[in-house]
Scaffold this active site. Sequence first.
Site, PDB file in Angstrom:
ATOM      1  CB  ALA A  39      -0.917  -0.014   1.218  1.00  0.00           C
ATOM      2  CG  ASP A 148      -1.197  -5.562   7.371  1.00  0.00           C
ATOM      3  OD1 ASP A 148      -2.105  -6.413   7.337  1.00  0.00           O
ATOM      4  OD2 ASP A 148      -0.818  -4.953   6.356  1.00  0.00           O
TER       5      ASP A 148
END
Lengths: 310, 246
Positions: A39, A148
């Site tokens: 990302a 994450d």
Amino acid sequence: MKTNRAWKKQDINLRPGLTINGKWHHQRYIIKKKLGEGAVGAVYLCEVNGKLAALKISDKGTSMTVEVNVLKSLQKVQGSRLGPYLLDVDDWVSPYGHMYSFYVMEYLKGEEMSRFIQNNGSAWVGVFMLQLLEDLGRFHQSGWIFGDLKLDNLIVVSSPTRVRFIDVGGTTQIGRAIKEYTEFYDRGYWGMGTRRAEPSYDLFAFVMVFINVFYPKRFERGGQSERILFKRIDDVKALIPYRQVLKNALTGKYLSSAEMKQEITNILYSTQKRRSVRASAKEDAHAQFLMEAGGVTIVAIGYYLFSLLL
Amino acid sequence: MRSGTLKQILLLTDGCSNRGEDPSVTAALAYQQGITVNVIGILDDDQTEESAELKEIEEISLSGGGVSQIVYSESLSQTVQMVTKQAMTQTLQGFVNKELKQILGSNQTLEDLDPEKRGEIMEVVEDLGETSDLEVLVLVDTSASMHDKLQTVKESLIDLSISLNSRIGRNRFAIYSFPGKRKDIQKVFDWSPKLDAISTIFPKLTSGGITPTGPAIREAMYQFGKKSLLRSLKHEDKSGLEETGY
């Protein structure tokens, strides 16, 4: 994403052979190949002073600075290698005048965890569980939540075989809102908890990692998340020994990874013990069979002799 | 530490405005009032990005001091959160940059500092983002073509509420749709700290034909001042209790 800045840039695509010159520290990095993309920015294999390193570069200076801050504070955790070792942080001005932020870390060479388990057998599942819980425990003790946690962020390095974290971009201080997550691994997505950074958040994602190993294509949420996930665990043979612990972690029953690690250790210990007990039980049965067979033979011989006498 | 309140309008739309004043003008007005305007353009799976739409969406967020993003509906959840958080950081970073200019001279921004100093400043920005109170007014375009996307919009707003309520700072959300019945905007959900109650309200949204984006932003801007005194008093009371553990 378009942000409100004077300079707008395209995605970065660095060709192999390109030299990145640091604006502040003047270190030179030669790009070898692209390792991955996330990302925030892309990671490249590069060469510096004849050694290999991983270089992450992005035009999102803010997010990169936040990641570097995390890496730096992890480095301060004494005697542990929780994330990759940070080598340099700098900016790069491209020939077209765009500014990018980058940081350089040690290059961890290894194998994806799911492929490793596929190739080397599911006996490794328990080992990796313990290794990961140990590392998560150290994260939590130093005030951080990994955030994450997913297969993409794990790598198995060899000699000795150990699973390691490679991307700490989602690492969040305990008590805050999780910075970065992936839906499949996120308990918020499954409606099974908040996105507050606490140990149980990582433990949920931890279970999803091992579910993902056996369901490489993943699956989507439906009405009753708990039932769906429990069923998926029950259907995997390799997860059966751990299924109760995994279910407990999904429903947030563990407050620390140490607690969960202890239960998995117990399971591994008792399965081993059971295995040896079962083996000795087999020997007993064997002996019994011999004795029985022997007894029957003696009786039969007795009968035979008796009939001869008659 | 008690930080200030960040105010945002989050505009969810799938097309161009076709009535009333220019939306970038009203977005600029809102920005002047300290309200950031973010825009998410939602496309159908088979839709390609049209340049007119794209330009309008970008223009609105630029003059509204916010962030814009075009998405296909399946990735809406992540985008809504990313845009909201990034806009918060951007606003806070704007404050910090203003301070920096006063200290370091007119042309200094965060990017001109070396990575170490930048890191320290970003830590402050991050802290502020975590602890600031946030008010988000969600402005949903309910013109006919949006009808199929409302379910996804609803899910992503609930998701946004989960994420933001995991922060330390307090949140308040309100949802308005446009066009309204004989009005520019229609109240769907009044200011409230959580969005989980919206499941029952959302299917009732009716779709209209016109898209008065500009007037809708102007009306939305007024809603930030309109919170009734009584309710805000009650809210302060309650939150005072919540904060005893601080």
